[in-house]
Motif scaffolding. Structure first.
Motif, mmCIF file in Angstrom:
data_model
loop_
_atom_site.group_PDB
_atom_site.id
_atom_site.type_symbol
_atom_site.label_atom_id
_atom_site.label_comp_id
_atom_site.label_asym_id
_atom_site.label_seq_id
_atom_site.Cartn_x
_atom_site.Cartn_y
_atom_site.Cartn_z
ATOM 1 N N PHE A 91 -3.620 -2.219 -4.563
ATOM 2 C CA PHE A 91 -4.259 -1.006 -4.025
ATOM 3 C C PHE A 91 -3.633 -0.632 -2.684
ATOM 4 O O PHE A 91 -3.282 0.532 -2.435
ATOM 5 N N ARG A 92 -3.426 -1.641 -1.820
ATOM 6 C CA ARG A 92 -2.847 -1.362 -0.501
ATOM 7 C C ARG A 92 -1.447 -0.761 -0.660
ATOM 8 O O ARG A 92 -1.082 0.199 -0.002
ATOM 9 N N ALA A 93 -0.665 -1.330 -1.601
ATOM 10 C CA ALA A 93 0.706 -0.845 -1.798
ATOM 11 C C ALA A 93 0.711 0.611 -2.285
ATOM 12 O O ALA A 93 1.521 1.428 -1.834
ATOM 13 N N VAL A 94 -0.201 0.935 -3.181
ATOM 14 C CA VAL A 94 -0.217 2.297 -3.730
ATOM 15 C C VAL A 94 -0.715 3.297 -2.681
ATOM 16 O O VAL A 94 -0.091 4.355 -2.491
ATOM 17 N N VAL A 95 -1.771 2.973 -1.953
ATOM 18 C CA VAL A 95 -2.272 3.953 -0.967
ATOM 19 C C VAL A 95 -1.288 4.098 0.198
ATOM 20 O O VAL A 95 -1.182 5.182 0.802
ATOM 21 N N LYS A 96 -0.527 3.038 0.479
ATOM 22 C CA LYS A 96 0.516 3.178 1.513
ATOM 23 C C LYS A 96 1.541 4.229 1.079
ATOM 24 O O LYS A 96 1.982 5.062 1.873
ATOM 25 N N ARG A 97 1.870 4.214 -0.213
ATOM 26 C CA ARG A 97 2.820 5.208 -0.732
ATOM 27 C C ARG A 97 2.239 6.620 -0.661
ATOM 28 O O ARG A 97 2.975 7.610 -0.706
ATOM 29 N N LEU A 98 0.901 6.694 -0.544
ATOM 30 C CA LEU A 98 0.242 8.003 -0.435
ATOM 31 C C LEU A 98 0.037 8.396 1.018
ATOM 32 O O LEU A 98 -0.560 9.442 1.316
ATOM 33 N N GLY A 99 0.470 7.531 1.956
ATOM 34 C CA GLY A 99 0.348 7.846 3.381
ATOM 35 C C GLY A 99 -0.877 7.268 4.057
ATOM 36 O O GLY A 99 -1.203 7.624 5.192
#
Ligand code: 6CS
Length: 305
Positions: A91-99
């Motif tokens: 989850f952290r990796a994906v939301v990081k990609r979303l900014g």
């Protein structure tokens, strides 16, 4: 729910200063306890359930709050307060990609995760909350990240010979430990196992102790969670995966008012699943990244219960 009432009292009594309560240890992706945001912080969202632009809120405050259980390898809180484990790491990796730079974890029992999400105590559930009809009717699941298995934790030698749900049904004297409101409780209930055979314990280590002390015949829990517990409890044996249990799959869960964020999240998750990083996270925590290939939330939401 007693622990939830005490937690709510804690928060009301101490306002945002309440950092640690039995079910609400505020933790962050950074290695330090962070002050919890004021209740219903950020955006126009909140307990009212009004549409909240979760993406804007996450970018503005620098994190999203996640409900977790602290059950390795699905979720883990390290000694210095870092929130990790397979689901939070993805989850952290994906939301990081979303900014959105980070996440903050709040520890809560499984049966409090959906009520807490609806009450806006966290923005998502990233705990390995397995998909089934009743849960899919209440929250919006992302596409699955993990597909895993269930096992029984038993005394060495498995004296009662428990290897399947059918074995539990066939022997009314067997006592099986389950987490209250957990997926395994639902499996046994759906199979028609009477309530007198269920022993509900909220804490995984206490569940293991109860088996080793002979107060129950088995602890019904995900295979990898039991294997993690058995690393510290040499007297615990973990059965092979239970073949007559339904397919367990999980992903992030959101409020129904956050459909727009779910769509954005799913689009980015699909891209992330094609990266080496996704496979590295799952493998690090003992999961098979191939197990989730081709599996959909729609399929997993057919699980009964
Ligand atoms: O989804 C659940 O309810 C189950 N999930 C995990 C990761 N552990 C036990 C729990 O019952």
């Amino acid at each position: 729910m007693t622990s939830e009432i005490s937690r709510r009292t804690m928060l009301r009594g101490l306002g945002a200063a309440a950092i640690v309560a039995p079910t609400a240890a505020w933790l962050s992706g950074c290695s330090s306890a962070e002050k919890p945001p004021a209740a219903n912080a950020g955006g126009t969202g909140g307990a009212t359930g009004s549409a909240t632009d979760l993406l804007a809120k996450g970018k503005e405050q620098g994190y999203l709050r996640v409900g977790i259980a602290n059950e390795p390898p699905y979720t883990k809180v390290t000694a210095d307060g870092t929130v990790t484990g397979c689901e939070p790491d993805v989850f952290r990796a994906v939301v990081k990609r979303l900014g959105i730079p980070d996440i903050q974890g709040i520890i809560t029992p499984y049966n409090g995760m959906i009520p807490g999400l609806k009450a806006n105590r966290w923005d998502a559930i990233t705990a390995g909350l397995f998909m089934k009809q009743s849960r899919c009717a209440e929250v919006l699941y992302s596409e699955p990240v993990i597909v895993s298995t269930e096992s029984f934790g038993v005394e060495k030698g498995n004296p009662a010979g428990i290897t399947s749900v059918q074995d539990v049904k066939d022997n009314p004297d067997l006592k099986i430990i389950v987490l209250p409101g957990g997926f395994e409780e639902g499996i046994l209930q759906e199979a028609g196992v009477p309530d007198k055979q269920l022993v509900r314990i909220n804490d995984n280590r206490s569940g293991v102790e109860a088996v080793l002390a002979g107060r129950a015949d088995a602890f019904f829990l995900p295979t990898l969670s039991l294997r993690a517990l058995a690393e510290d409890e040499k007297g615990l044996e973990v059965t092979p995966p239970v073949e007559d249990a339904p397919k367990t799959g999980s992903g992030a869960a959101f409020r129904q008012s956050d459909k727009s964020f779910l769509d954005i999240y799913n689009e980015e998750l699909a891209k992330f699943k094609k990266t080496d990083e996704f496979g590295k996270i799952l493998t690090k925590w003992g999961f098979d990244p191939a197990a989730v290939k081709g599996v959909t939330a729609k399929e997993l939401c057919q699980n009964e219960g």
